[in-house]
Design an enzyme around this catalytic site. Structure first.
Site, PDB file in Angstrom:
ATOM      1  N   ASP A   1      -9.782 -15.399   5.193  1.00  0.00           N
ATOM      2  CA  ASP A   1     -10.224 -15.979   6.478  1.00  0.00           C
ATOM      3  C   ASP A   1     -10.495 -14.953   7.558  1.00  0.00           C
ATOM      4  O   ASP A   1     -11.021 -15.298   8.615  1.00  0.00           O
ATOM      5  CB  ASP A   1      -9.145 -16.960   6.964  1.00  0.00           C
ATOM      6  CG  ASP A   1      -9.032 -18.146   6.020  1.00  0.00           C
ATOM      7  OD1 ASP A   1      -7.927 -18.371   5.479  1.00  0.00           O
ATOM      8  OD2 ASP A   1     -10.048 -18.813   5.794  1.00  0.00           O
TER       9      ASP A   1
ATOM     10  N   HIS B   1      -0.502 -13.437   3.169  1.00  0.00           N
ATOM     11  CA  HIS B   1      -0.823 -14.384   2.087  1.00  0.00           C
ATOM     12  C   HIS B   1       0.422 -14.586   1.238  1.00  0.00           C
ATOM     13  O   HIS B   1       1.186 -13.647   1.012  1.00  0.00           O
ATOM     14  CB  HIS B   1      -1.954 -13.835   1.205  1.00  0.00           C
ATOM     15  CG  HIS B   1      -2.633 -14.898   0.413  1.00  0.00           C
ATOM     16  ND1 HIS B   1      -2.134 -15.342  -0.789  1.00  0.00           N
ATOM     17  CD2 HIS B   1      -3.739 -15.623   0.667  1.00  0.00           C
ATOM     18  CE1 HIS B   1      -2.934 -16.295  -1.255  1.00  0.00           C
ATOM     19  NE2 HIS B   1      -3.914 -16.493  -0.393  1.00  0.00           N
TER      20      HIS B   1
HETATM   21  C1  SDX Z   1      -5.503 -19.366   2.950  1.00  0.00           C
HETATM   22  O1  SDX Z   1      -2.496 -20.013  -0.864  1.00  0.00           O
HETATM   23  C2  SDX Z   1      -3.746 -19.717  -0.914  1.00  0.00           C
HETATM   24  O2  SDX Z   1      -4.271 -19.338  -1.906  1.00  0.00           O
HETATM   25  C3  SDX Z   1      -4.507 -19.965   0.385  1.00  0.00           C
HETATM   26  C4  SDX Z   1      -5.936 -19.443   0.461  1.00  0.00           C
HETATM   27  C5  SDX Z   1      -6.851 -20.200  -0.464  1.00  0.00           C
HETATM   28  O3  SDX Z   1      -7.876 -19.629  -0.858  1.00  0.00           O
HETATM   29  O4  SDX Z   1      -6.588 -21.406  -0.695  1.00  0.00           O
HETATM   30  O5  SDX Z   1      -5.960 -18.063   0.134  1.00  0.00           O
HETATM   31  C6  SDX Z   1      -6.493 -19.626   1.860  1.00  0.00           C
HETATM   32  O6  SDX Z   1      -4.867 -20.295   3.386  1.00  0.00           O
HETATM   33  C7  SDX Z   1      -5.274 -17.954   3.409  1.00  0.00           C
HETATM   34  C8  SDX Z   1      -4.163 -17.853   4.486  1.00  0.00           C
HETATM   35  C9  SDX Z   1      -4.763 -18.254   5.832  1.00  0.00           C
HETATM   36  N1  SDX Z   1      -3.704 -18.313   6.864  1.00  0.00           N
HETATM   37  C10 SDX Z   1      -3.590 -17.371   7.817  1.00  0.00           C
HETATM   38  O7  SDX Z   1      -4.296 -16.365   7.910  1.00  0.00           O
HETATM   39  C11 SDX Z   1      -2.517 -17.683   8.850  1.00  0.00           C
HETATM   40  C12 SDX Z   1      -1.697 -16.423   9.137  1.00  0.00           C
HETATM   41  N2  SDX Z   1      -0.889 -16.107   7.953  1.00  0.00           N
HETATM   42  C13 SDX Z   1       0.487 -16.572   7.918  1.00  0.00           C
HETATM   43  O8  SDX Z   1       0.700 -17.782   8.560  1.00  0.00           O
HETATM   44  C14 SDX Z   1       1.128 -16.391   6.543  1.00  0.00           C
HETATM   45  O9  SDX Z   1       0.862 -15.121   6.162  1.00  0.00           O
HETATM   46  C15 SDX Z   1       0.769 -17.355   5.431  1.00  0.00           C
HETATM   47  C16 SDX Z   1       0.887 -18.782   5.845  1.00  0.00           C
HETATM   48  C17 SDX Z   1      -0.607 -17.086   4.930  1.00  0.00           C
HETATM   49  C18 SDX Z   1       1.754 -17.072   4.295  1.00  0.00           C
HETATM   50  O10 SDX Z   1       2.987 -17.509   4.719  1.00  0.00           O
HETATM   51  P1  SDX Z   1       4.317 -17.179   3.887  1.00  0.00           P
HETATM   52  O11 SDX Z   1       4.001 -16.729   2.507  1.00  0.00           O
HETATM   53  O12 SDX Z   1       5.241 -18.355   4.059  1.00  0.00           O
HETATM   54  O13 SDX Z   1       4.881 -15.915   4.595  1.00  0.00           O
HETATM   55  P2  SDX Z   1       5.998 -15.925   5.732  1.00  0.00           P
HETATM   56  O14 SDX Z   1       5.567 -16.806   6.854  1.00  0.00           O
HETATM   57  O15 SDX Z   1       7.317 -16.175   5.085  1.00  0.00           O
HETATM   58  O16 SDX Z   1       5.902 -14.394   6.239  1.00  0.00           O
HETATM   59  C19 SDX Z   1       6.783 -13.381   5.785  1.00  0.00           C
HETATM   60  C20 SDX Z   1       6.988 -12.489   7.000  1.00  0.00           C
HETATM   61  C21 SDX Z   1       7.573 -13.224   8.205  1.00  0.00           C
HETATM   62  O17 SDX Z   1       8.190 -12.252   9.010  1.00  0.00           O
HETATM   63  P3  SDX Z   1       9.846 -12.091   8.897  1.00  0.00           P
HETATM   64  O18 SDX Z   1      10.434 -13.477   9.046  1.00  0.00           O
HETATM   65  O19 SDX Z   1      10.079 -11.477   7.524  1.00  0.00           O
HETATM   66  O20 SDX Z   1      10.200 -11.158  10.034  1.00  0.00           O
HETATM   67  O21 SDX Z   1       5.705 -11.981   7.433  1.00  0.00           O
HETATM   68  C22 SDX Z   1       5.440 -12.461   8.758  1.00  0.00           C
HETATM   69  C23 SDX Z   1       6.338 -13.659   8.968  1.00  0.00           C
HETATM   70  O22 SDX Z   1       6.601 -13.841  10.355  1.00  0.00           O
HETATM   71  N3  SDX Z   1       4.038 -12.842   8.785  1.00  0.00           N
HETATM   72  C24 SDX Z   1       3.208 -12.593   9.799  1.00  0.00           C
HETATM   73  C25 SDX Z   1       1.954 -13.093   9.377  1.00  0.00           C
HETATM   74  N4  SDX Z   1       2.064 -13.641   8.157  1.00  0.00           N
HETATM   75  C26 SDX Z   1       3.358 -13.480   7.792  1.00  0.00           C
HETATM   76  N5  SDX Z   1       3.413 -12.018  10.999  1.00  0.00           N
HETATM   77  C27 SDX Z   1       2.326 -11.916  11.803  1.00  0.00           C
HETATM   78  N6  SDX Z   1       1.080 -12.362  11.473  1.00  0.00           N
HETATM   79  C28 SDX Z   1       0.871 -12.968  10.280  1.00  0.00           C
HETATM   80  N7  SDX Z   1      -0.343 -13.402   9.964  1.00  0.00           N
END
Ligand code: SDX
Length: 430
Positions: free
Chosen positions: A363, A306
């Site tokens: 989710d 998140h």
């Molecule tokens: C919602 O914003 C809100 O409030 C949203 C929400 C709401 O109520 O409106 O809470 C609802 O959208 C919840 C999120 C639902 N999405 C997912 O579950 C999809 C999976 N999650 C990721 O795509 C991610 O965690 C996000 C999109 C939620 C957040 O993305 P960020 O903040 O841009 O984080 P990032 O992609 O920069 O991640 C930082 C690191 C990266 O690794 P490195 O580059 O440091 O090596 O963490 C890793 C990412 O690759 N990472 C994950 C991951 N989420 C982040 N690796 C594996 N699985 C994941 N789910």
């Protein structure tokens, strides 16, 4: 004397005001930065950028705190319900018994769709994604509504808010019925908000659906937990569109499109698809974790991570607890729940996730409950949109009522070609 931030650049010093929120959050107000210095800020993904002041929802991502208008989500989940919480989110205070009754009456009064709208659904193919239908039909339905010209007029705004909240449910159910080739159901005036939605979703001419109280309570909880979440991608979209003075329905329709993406509201569908894939393939959770962690892996553990929560998403905790209760009450078992729990356990003990502070978000478990109720997977994000509608309505109004509101128009840093002259066709390469 309010604090200042000082920026030094190329031998010059610039002072910027500091703003402190009611929960002690601190922001540097950079509104005068460009005028003072010619500089702008760049914050791709807006991870460090506040877009507005808002009094609707407070989140502390480090502590896993979520409050709607100051009320903790845990208390609202336990004591309130979706319609009452929607009223709180939209109007700022818990309603009196009379205010709640009046709001419920408005929701019932506006639950119908204009008959001419029913033919619009025929224009969609059966496999049309319900989020696309929902976004289109919100704008279509808007053509049949009186235009809200004075959002500051409480009565007129409440009527328009009730219309949108009520009809989004009817549109959602109608798009589902169209997709499964069943006749659309008219709403039942004797049923309250959530029961009516389940009736419109599942009643058939030969088999009326009598809402199961446990299913109603479970869906009501899911909607309550989704009612708002400060400046997430879709709510920011609603504010962006609303900042141009676009109407509330057009802004909500845009919010639906932003919510659709698998990184945002589409994640609840993606989680269940991921769990089903694991269940079908027989892969172990350890194998999945290895895949997710692999160098250059494109696979994300959906439902994890998140932008704001670097601790447990309080909603995920509540939903996880509710899963066992709901499945038991609805006399269902779901192998996906066991897989989800094992995945969570494995991830929370794996340094990749721990170091990146990746925890289950709203989710990760919500789809288990929606499946137990009988909601089809492709409707999960639509349920999220129905739940989030109060938050979008409240944020849209906050933009419109803010006397200092300006159109949202970010700057950029240009990285394209510098000045060059037009090249006639005959002088261009083959
Ligand atoms: C919602 O914003 C809100 O409030 C949203 C929400 C709401 O109520 O409106 O809470 C609802 O959208 C919840 C999120 C639902 N999405 C997912 O579950 C999809 C999976 N999650 C990721 O795509 C991610 O965690 C996000 C999109 C939620 C957040 O993305 P960020 O903040 O841009 O984080 P990032 O992609 O920069 O991640 C930082 C690191 C990266 O690794 P490195 O580059 O440091 O090596 O963490 C890793 C990412 O690759 N990472 C994950 C991951 N989420 C982040 N690796 C594996 N699985 C994941 N789910």
């Amino acid at each position: 004397m309010s604090e200042k931030a000082v920026l030094q650049f190329r031998g010059k010093t610039y002072e910027l005001p500091v703003i402190v929120g009611t929960e002690g959050e601190i922001a540097i107000d950079v509104q005068s930065l460009r005028a003072q210095s010619g500089l702008i800020t760049l914050d791709e993904g807006y991870a460090n950028t506040g877009s507005c002041r808002s009094s609707i929802t407070f989140i502390d991502g480090e502590k896993g705190i979520l409050r709607y208008r100051g009320y903790p989500i845990e208390e609202l989940a336990e004591h309130s319900n979706f319609v009452e919480t929607a009223y709180l989110v939209i109007f700022g205070e818990l309603p009196t018994a009379q205010q709640l009754a009046d709001f419920r009456a408005l929701l019932s009064e506006h639950e119908y769709l204009h008959e001419d709208l029913r033919h619009h659904f025929e224009g969609f193919p059966p496999n049309a994604h319900p989020m696309g239908t929902l976004s289109a039909m919100i704008n279509a339905a808007n053509s049949f509504q009186p235009v809200l010209l004075q959002p500051e007029d409480d009565a007129r705004f409440m009527d328009s808010a009730a219309r949108l909240m009520s009809k989004v449910r009817t549109i959602a159910a109608a798009s589902y019925k169209k997709s499964v080739g069943q006749p659309m159901n008219y709403p039942r005036p004797d049923l309250p908000y959530v029961s009516n939605f389940l009736h419109m979703m599942f009643s058939r001419p030969n088999k009326p659906y009598e809402p199961d109280p446990d299913a109603v309570r479970a869906l009501d909880l899911i909607l309550t937990l989704h009612a708002d979440h400060e400046q997430n991608c879709s709510t920011s979209t609603v504010r962006m569109v609303g900042s141009s003075q676009a109407n509330m329905w057009a802004s909500a329709s845009a919010g639906v499109c932003a919510l659709w993406g698998p990184l945002h509201g589409g994640a609840n569908t993606a989680v269940v698809q991921m769990l089903e894939q694991i269940h079908q393939s027989g892969e172990s959770v350890e194998q999945i974790i290895v895949k997710v962690k692999a160098k250059n892996s494109k696979m994300k553990l959906m439902g994890f991570g998140h932008r704001v929560y670097k601790n447990f998403d309080p909603r995920a905790k509540i939903i996880k607890k509710a899963c066992d209760v709901v499945l038991e009450k609805l006399k269902r078992t779901d192998p996906l729940l066991d897989i989800a729990k094992k995945l969570e356990e494995a991830a929370l003990n794996d340094s990749y996730f721990v170091e990146r502070k990746l925890y289950p978000n709203v989710d990760f478990y919500s789809g288990i409950i929606l499946r137990a109720i009988g909601i089809p997977v492709n409707m999960f994000t639509v349920i999220f949109a129905i739940g989030r509608m109060p938050g979008w309505i409240a944020n849209w109004r906050e933009v419109h009522l803010d006397p200092n509101s300006r159109i949202y128009r970010p700057r950029q840093i240009y990285t394209g070609p510098t000045l060059r002259s037009y090249v006639p066709m005959e002088q261009r390469g083959r």
